[in-house]
Design a protein around this motif. Structure first.
Motif, short mmCIF file in Angstrom:
data_model
loop_
_atom_site.label_atom_id
_atom_site.label_comp_id
_atom_site.label_asym_id
_atom_site.label_seq_id
_atom_site.Cartn_x
_atom_site.Cartn_y
_atom_site.Cartn_z
N GLN A 58 0.83 -1.20 0.00
CA GLN A 58 0.00 0.00 0.00
C GLN A 58 0.87 1.25 0.00
OE1 GLN A 58 -1.53 1.50 3.69
NE2 GLN A 58 -3.64 1.53 2.93
N GLN A 59 0.53 2.22 -0.85
CA GLN A 59 1.21 3.50 -0.88
C GLN A 59 0.16 4.61 -0.71
OE1 GLN A 59 4.34 4.09 -0.71
NE2 GLN A 59 5.32 2.16 -1.32
N GLY A 60 0.62 5.85 -0.76
CA GLY A 60 -0.31 6.97 -0.59
C GLY A 60 0.18 8.02 0.38
N GLY A 61 1.45 7.93 0.79
CA GLY A 61 2.00 8.95 1.69
C GLY A 61 1.22 9.05 2.98
N LEU A 62 0.92 10.29 3.38
CA LEU A 62 0.18 10.53 4.62
C LEU A 62 -1.30 10.78 4.37
CD1 LEU A 62 2.74 12.98 6.34
CD2 LEU A 62 2.72 10.48 6.38
N GLU A 63 -1.74 10.58 3.12
CA GLU A 63 -3.10 10.92 2.71
C GLU A 63 -4.05 9.73 2.90
OE1 GLU A 63 -3.62 14.04 1.71
OE2 GLU A 63 -1.48 14.52 1.81
N GLU A 64 -5.06 9.89 3.74
CA GLU A 64 -5.96 8.78 4.05
C GLU A 64 -6.74 8.32 2.81
OE1 GLU A 64 -9.37 7.48 7.35
OE2 GLU A 64 -8.46 9.47 7.42
N ASP A 65 -7.19 9.24 1.99
CA ASP A 65 -7.98 8.83 0.83
C ASP A 65 -7.13 8.13 -0.22
OD1 ASP A 65 -6.68 11.31 0.33
OD2 ASP A 65 -8.09 11.78 -1.28
N LEU A 66 -5.87 8.56 -0.39
CA LEU A 66 -4.98 7.88 -1.33
C LEU A 66 -4.61 6.49 -0.82
CD1 LEU A 66 -2.58 10.76 -2.49
CD2 LEU A 66 -4.66 9.91 -3.59
N ARG A 67 -4.43 6.38 0.48
CA ARG A 67 -4.17 5.06 1.08
C ARG A 67 -5.37 4.13 0.85
NH1 ARG A 67 0.93 3.40 3.04
NH2 ARG A 67 2.14 5.30 3.32
N ALA A 68 -6.56 4.66 1.01
CA ALA A 68 -7.77 3.86 0.80
C ALA A 68 -7.88 3.41 -0.65
CB ALA A 68 -9.01 4.65 1.20
N GLN A 69 -7.57 4.33 -1.56
CA GLN A 69 -7.60 4.00 -2.99
C GLN A 69 -6.60 2.89 -3.31
OE1 GLN A 69 -7.22 7.47 -5.53
NE2 GLN A 69 -6.52 6.23 -7.26
N SER A 70 -5.41 3.00 -2.73
CA SER A 70 -4.37 1.99 -2.92
C SER A 70 -4.81 0.64 -2.37
CB SER A 70 -3.08 2.45 -2.24
OG SER A 70 -2.07 1.47 -2.34
N ALA A 71 -5.39 0.64 -1.17
CA ALA A 71 -5.84 -0.61 -0.56
C ALA A 71 -6.90 -1.30 -1.41
CB ALA A 71 -6.39 -0.33 0.84
N GLU A 72 -7.83 -0.52 -1.96
CA GLU A 72 -8.88 -1.11 -2.80
C GLU A 72 -8.28 -1.72 -4.06
OE1 GLU A 72 -12.08 -1.62 -1.93
OE2 GLU A 72 -11.32 -0.87 -0.01
N ALA A 73 -7.31 -1.05 -4.65
CA ALA A 73 -6.66 -1.58 -5.85
C ALA A 73 -5.94 -2.89 -5.55
CB ALA A 73 -5.68 -0.55 -6.42
N LEU A 74 -5.27 -2.95 -4.42
CA LEU A 74 -4.55 -4.17 -4.03
C LEU A 74 -5.51 -5.32 -3.73
CD1 LEU A 74 -1.82 -2.64 -1.70
CD2 LEU A 74 -1.48 -3.47 -4.04
N LYS A 75 -6.58 -5.02 -3.03
CA LYS A 75 -7.56 -6.07 -2.70
C LYS A 75 -8.21 -6.63 -3.95
CE LYS A 75 -9.65 -3.54 0.53
NZ LYS A 75 -10.59 -3.14 1.62
N ALA A 76 -8.38 -5.79 -4.97
CA ALA A 76 -8.96 -6.26 -6.22
C ALA A 76 -8.04 -7.26 -6.92
CB ALA A 76 -9.25 -5.08 -7.14
N VAL A 77 -6.74 -7.09 -6.76
CA VAL A 77 -5.76 -8.00 -7.37
C VAL A 77 -5.67 -9.29 -6.55
CG1 VAL A 77 -3.34 -8.29 -8.03
CG2 VAL A 77 -4.46 -6.08 -8.34
N GLU A 78 -5.77 -9.17 -5.24
CA GLU A 78 -5.68 -10.27 -4.26
C GLU A 78 -4.23 -10.72 -4.06
OE1 GLU A 78 -8.29 -13.56 -4.87
OE2 GLU A 78 -10.11 -12.33 -4.86
N PHE A 79 -3.77 -10.52 -2.83
CA PHE A 79 -2.43 -10.92 -2.42
C PHE A 79 -2.49 -11.80 -1.18
CE2 PHE A 79 -1.75 -7.11 -4.96
CZ PHE A 79 -0.67 -7.47 -5.74
N ASP A 80 -1.36 -12.45 -0.87
CA ASP A 80 -1.29 -13.32 0.30
C ASP A 80 -1.06 -12.54 1.59
OD1 ASP A 80 -1.35 -15.92 -1.20
OD2 ASP A 80 0.47 -15.05 -2.06
N GLY A 81 -0.62 -11.32 1.45
CA GLY A 81 -0.39 -10.42 2.57
C GLY A 81 -0.25 -9.02 2.03
N TYR A 82 -0.27 -8.04 2.94
CA TYR A 82 -0.26 -6.64 2.51
C TYR A 82 0.70 -5.84 3.37
CZ TYR A 82 -4.44 -8.00 -0.03
OH TYR A 82 -5.31 -8.63 -0.88
N ALA A 83 1.52 -5.02 2.72
CA ALA A 83 2.46 -4.17 3.44
C ALA A 83 1.98 -2.73 3.43
CB ALA A 83 3.85 -4.26 2.81
N VAL A 84 2.28 -2.03 4.50
CA VAL A 84 2.11 -0.58 4.56
C VAL A 84 3.46 0.02 4.19
CG1 VAL A 84 1.50 1.41 5.98
CG2 VAL A 84 0.34 -0.78 6.34
#
Length: 377
Positions: free
Chosen positions: A189-215
Motif C-alpha cells: 500500500q502507498q499513498g503517503g500521509l493521505e488517508e484517501d490515497l491510502r484507501a484507494q491503494s488498498a482497494e486496488a490491491l484487494k482487487a488483485v488479491e495478495f497473500d499479505g499486505y504491506a504498509v
C-alpha cells in the motif's frame, strides 16, 4: 503436495493481534520482527545465532543480491536458504526502495527503472517482471511487489502519481509471480500521509488479491507522530484475515506503537547497525557503550537479559573491545540488540494472548523512562 502459505489469528486485544503465518519452511509467530540480512548475512552474526535470538524469519535484499553475487549464481548454488545456511523462512524486498534511493543514478518509466550499480557503475534494469524473476531465483518464501516509494515530504500530486504507478506495477507483479504453491506474494500500500490515497491503494490491491499486505512509504523521514497518524487508519483499510507488514520499522517504541495499531510484521537494520556502532537497546532505554562511564563497570549490560552477551560479559569488557575496534564487539553487541528486539515481540505476543496489552505497554514505556542504571562509584 506442497504445504501452502496461510495465516491464522489466535487472539486480538484492541487492534493488536497475535497469530501464526505458516509456510513450508516453518511457522512465523506474529507480531514478528525480521532481522535484515541485506547481502545474505545478518552482519556480525552466524545464522544459528540469529535463530537463537528467537527470529522466525529473515529479510534479504533483492537489489544488493542481484548485483552481487547475482541471483543467477545463488540459484545455481541451490538458492538463498542453502547459500546462507538459513533453513527458516526468508522474505525478500523488491529492490524498489534501494533503486529509488539512488535518484541520481536512475531513470524511471512506466516499464520500470534503469540504474547504475553503486558497486561498479554497470547498467541494470529493474521492472516488476524482473523483480519477480530475481526473487524466484533466490527462492524466498515471501516475495514483495515491485513498487515506487517516494521520499516524504512530497506534494499530493507526486504522491498520487507514484501510488497509481505502484498499483499498475502491483498487477504486473501478480501476473509475473504466477502460481507458486508454498510461496507468497505481498502487495504494498502507498499513498503517503493521505488517508484517501491510502484507501484507494488498498482497494486496488484487494482487487488483485495478495497473500499479505504491506504498509509502504513510511519510515522515510516523516517522523513518528506522522507515521502513527497513518497507522491509525492504514491497517484498517487492509484485509483482516491477511498479514500486515510495516516496512523498515524501527525503534523499540515504533514497533510497540505499530503493533498497537494492528501491524503483524516489521523489519529494520537498526538493531544490527546500532550494535556495530556501540548503541545498545535495553529495557531501560539506550546505552552508548563507548562512553567512559562503562570503563570500570563490572556489571552486565542488562541484568535481566538472558542473551549470551549479558550472561557472560561485563560493561567494562564491552567498552574495551568496542574502543579497541575488536571484531567481537560487533558480534556481542548485535547479538544483544537482536535478542532484545525478539524479547519485545515475545512480550507483546504473550500480552495480547492474555488480553493485557495495555498494561504491558504501560510497563514498557515506564521502564524505558527510568533511564540507564546509575554508574558505579
Amino acid at each position: 503436495m506442497t504445504k501452502r502459505f496461510s495465516f491464522s489469528l489466535n487472539a486480538t486485544d484492541g487492534k493488536a493481534r497475535t497469530g501464526v503465518i505458516s509456510t513450508p519452511r516453518g511457522d512465523i509467530r506474529t507480531p514478528a520482527f525480521m532481522p535484515v540480512g541485506t547481502a545474505a548475512t545478518v552482519k556480525a552474526m552466524m545464522p544459528e545465532s540469529v535463530a537463537a535470538t528467537g527470529a522466525d524469519i529473515l529479510l534479504g535484499n533483492t537489489y544488493h543480491l542481484m548485483l552481487r553475487p547475482t541471483a543467477e549464481r545463488i540459484d545455481r548454488l541451490g538458492g538463498l536458504h542453502k547459500f546462507m545456511n538459513w533453513d527458516k523462512p526468508i522474505l525478500t524486498d523488491s529492490g524498489g526502495f534501494q533503486v529509488m534511493s539512488l535518484a541520481d543514478l536512475r531513470k524511471m518509466t512506466e516499464k520500470g527503472v534503469t540504474f547504475k550499480s553503486h558497486i561498479d557503475g554497470s547498467r541494470h534494469e529493474l521492472t516488476p517482471e524482473r523483480s519477480m524473476d530475481i526473487q524466484k531465483l533466490l527462492g524466498s518464501d515471501i516475495v514483495m511487489c515491485f513498487d515506487e516509494c517516494p521520499a516524504l515530504p512530497a506534494d499530493r500530486k507526486r504522491i498520487a502519481q507514484s501510488m497509481e504507478l505502484s498499483m499498475r506495477w502491483a498487477q504486473r507483479s501478480r501476473d509475473a509471480f504466477g502460481d507458486r504453491p508454498g510461496h507468497a506474494l505481498f502487495g504494498i500500500q502507498q499513498g503517503g500521509l493521505e488517508e484517501d490515497l491510502r484507501a484507494q491503494s488498498a482497494e486496488a490491491l484487494k482487487a488483485v488479491e495478495f497473500d499479505g499486505y504491506a504498509v509502504g512509504g513510511l519510515a522515510v523521514g516523516e517522523g513518528q507522530e506522522a507515521m502513527f497518524g497513518v497507522l491509525d487508519f492504514a491497517p484498517d483499510q487492509l484485509p483482516v484475515d491477511k498479514p500486515r507488514y510495516l516496512m523498515g520499522v524501527g525503534k523499540p517504541d515504533d514497533i510497540v506503537g505499530a503493533v498497537k495499531r494492528g501491524i503483524d510484521m516489521m523489519d529494520c537494520v537498526l538493531p544490527s547497525r546500532s550494535g556495530r556502532t556501540g548503541q545498545l537497546f535495553t529495557r531501560r532505554g539506550v546505552v552508548n557503550i563507548k562512553n567512559a562511564r562503562h570503563a570500570d563497570d563490572p556489571r552486565p549490560l542488562d541484568a535481566q537479559c538472558t542473551c549470551p552477551t549479558c550472561a557472560n560479559y561485563t560493561r567494562a569488557y564491552l567498552h574495551h573491545v568496542f574502543r579497541a575496534h575488536e571484531m567481537i564487539s560487533g558480534m556481542l553487541l548485535t547479538w544483544h540488540n537482536l535478542h532484545y528486539f525478539q524479547e519485545i515481540m515475545q512480550g507483546m505476543r504473550d500480552a495480547i494472548a492474555a488480553a493485557r496489552f495495555a498494561a504491558w505497554e504501560t510497563e514498557f514505556h515506564e521502564t524505558r523512562a527510568l533511564g540507564d542504571i546509575d554508574p558505579t562509584c
